[in-house]
Design a protein around this motif. Structure first.
Motif, short mmCIF file in Angstrom:
data_model
loop_
_atom_site.label_atom_id
_atom_site.label_comp_id
_atom_site.label_asym_id
_atom_site.label_seq_id
_atom_site.Cartn_x
_atom_site.Cartn_y
_atom_site.Cartn_z
N ASP A 59 0.85 -1.19 0.00
CA ASP A 59 0.00 0.00 0.00
C ASP A 59 0.88 1.24 0.00
O ASP A 59 1.88 1.29 0.72
CB ASP A 59 -0.89 0.04 1.25
CG ASP A 59 -1.76 -1.21 1.39
OD1 ASP A 59 -2.03 -1.85 0.36
OD2 ASP A 59 -2.15 -1.52 2.53
N ILE A 61 0.56 5.57 0.12
CA ILE A 61 -0.26 6.78 0.26
C ILE A 61 0.68 7.98 0.27
O ILE A 61 1.61 8.05 1.08
CB ILE A 61 -1.09 6.76 1.55
CG1 ILE A 61 -2.07 5.57 1.53
CG2 ILE A 61 -1.88 8.07 1.70
CD1 ILE A 61 -2.87 5.42 2.81
N ASN A 75 -3.44 14.09 -3.28
CA ASN A 75 -3.37 12.75 -2.68
C ASN A 75 -3.21 11.69 -3.76
O ASN A 75 -3.82 11.80 -4.83
CB ASN A 75 -4.63 12.43 -1.87
CG ASN A 75 -4.68 13.17 -0.55
OD1 ASN A 75 -3.84 12.96 0.32
ND2 ASN A 75 -5.67 14.04 -0.40
N GLU A 77 -3.12 7.31 -3.88
CA GLU A 77 -3.17 6.04 -3.17
C GLU A 77 -3.02 4.90 -4.17
O GLU A 77 -3.70 4.89 -5.20
CB GLU A 77 -4.50 5.89 -2.42
CG GLU A 77 -4.76 6.98 -1.40
CD GLU A 77 -6.16 6.92 -0.82
OE1 GLU A 77 -6.85 5.89 -1.07
OE2 GLU A 77 -6.58 7.87 -0.15
#
Length: 253
Positions: A59, A61, A75, A77
């Motif tokens: 993951d 971010i 942002n 992700e």
């Protein structure tokens, strides 16, 4: 064995998944000129799977990420599953994939991001590739607004060639994605006089031809968008990334 391998300098006292997370996060952050926040989390259970370069998931971010071409992302992700990496490359501070992988993706741009992007040399140079009536275009005071009815308004003062006279452009459009890779302005309304409307139409066609994600993807990656959402002065892209190799460059120009 795992503790002795991942306890070696310069990563002493770090577990294997923490080490891979740190290197992967640093490698991604290096693709951007600067970032406000970068978090990477590698999941491997049991951790001994890392010895074979097998990762259950990864993951990433990022927040406030400024690309080298001047574009900013509020942002980003990325969520990857079942990743195979070259564990030896990790100790050289690199991330190398042993086979292609895919990731789900969410990218957020704010109204401020769009304004700064449309005024960067990177974007302005591409806009100025369009000529009107045989003259080059000079853009001044370009402004982008996300309207309450979930449309995008673009305002700009444009002069032709060496003229001091400007044409005031006022265009408002909805946004959609075609073929999962082409961001398009549709259902466009134009303000201003006849010349402003005519120039606005040519400019929208030009911009629509530019907004192909394959022209902006980092080396070894392919981006696809399934859905676009405008909300709260933000534009949000939902899609996926096909990653054949971990990017090492700074993006296309």
């Amino acid at each position: 064995m795992v503790s002795s391998l991942f306890g070696s300098k310069p990563f002493q006292n770090q577990s294997g998944d923490a080490l891979v997370s740190k290197v992967a996060g640093a490698a991604i952050a290096a693709l951007f000129k600067k970032s406000e926040k970068v978090e990477a989390n590698v999941r491997a259970e049991p951790v001994t799977k890392l010895l074979q370069g097998s990762v259950d998931g990864f993951d990433f971010i990022g927040k406030g990420m400024l690309m080298y071409n001047g574009l900013r992302i509020e942002n980003m992700e990325l969520y990857l599953q079942a990743v195979a990496i070259d564990i030896g490359a990790i100790f050289a501070g690199q991330v190398q994939l042993r086979r292609p992988t895919s990731a789900s993706m969410r990218v957020v741009l704010t109204e401020a991001d769009l304004n700064s992007s449309f005024n960067t040399p990177f974007v302005v140079e591409k806009l100025q590739r369009l000529q009107y009536e045989g003259e080059s275009l000079n853009f001044h005071q370009t402004q982008v607004n996300l309207t309450p009815d979930k449309r995008i308004q673009i305002l700009s003062q444009v002069s032709l060639g060496n003229s001091d006279t400007t044409i005031a452009l006022d265009m408002t459009a909805s946004v959609q994605v075609e073929e999962r890779r082409k961001i398009q302005f549709i259902e466009v309304s134009y303000g201003g006089d006849e010349k402003a409307v005519d120039l606005g139409k040519e400019l929208i066609n030009h911009v629509n031809n530019l907004l192909d994600l394959d022209k902006f993807a980092l080396e070894g990656s392919q981006l696809r968008v399934d859905r676009i959402r405008l909300q709260n002065q933000e534009i949000v892209f939902y899609g996926s990334a096909q990653i054949d190799q971990f990017p090492s460059g700074k993006g296309k120009k």
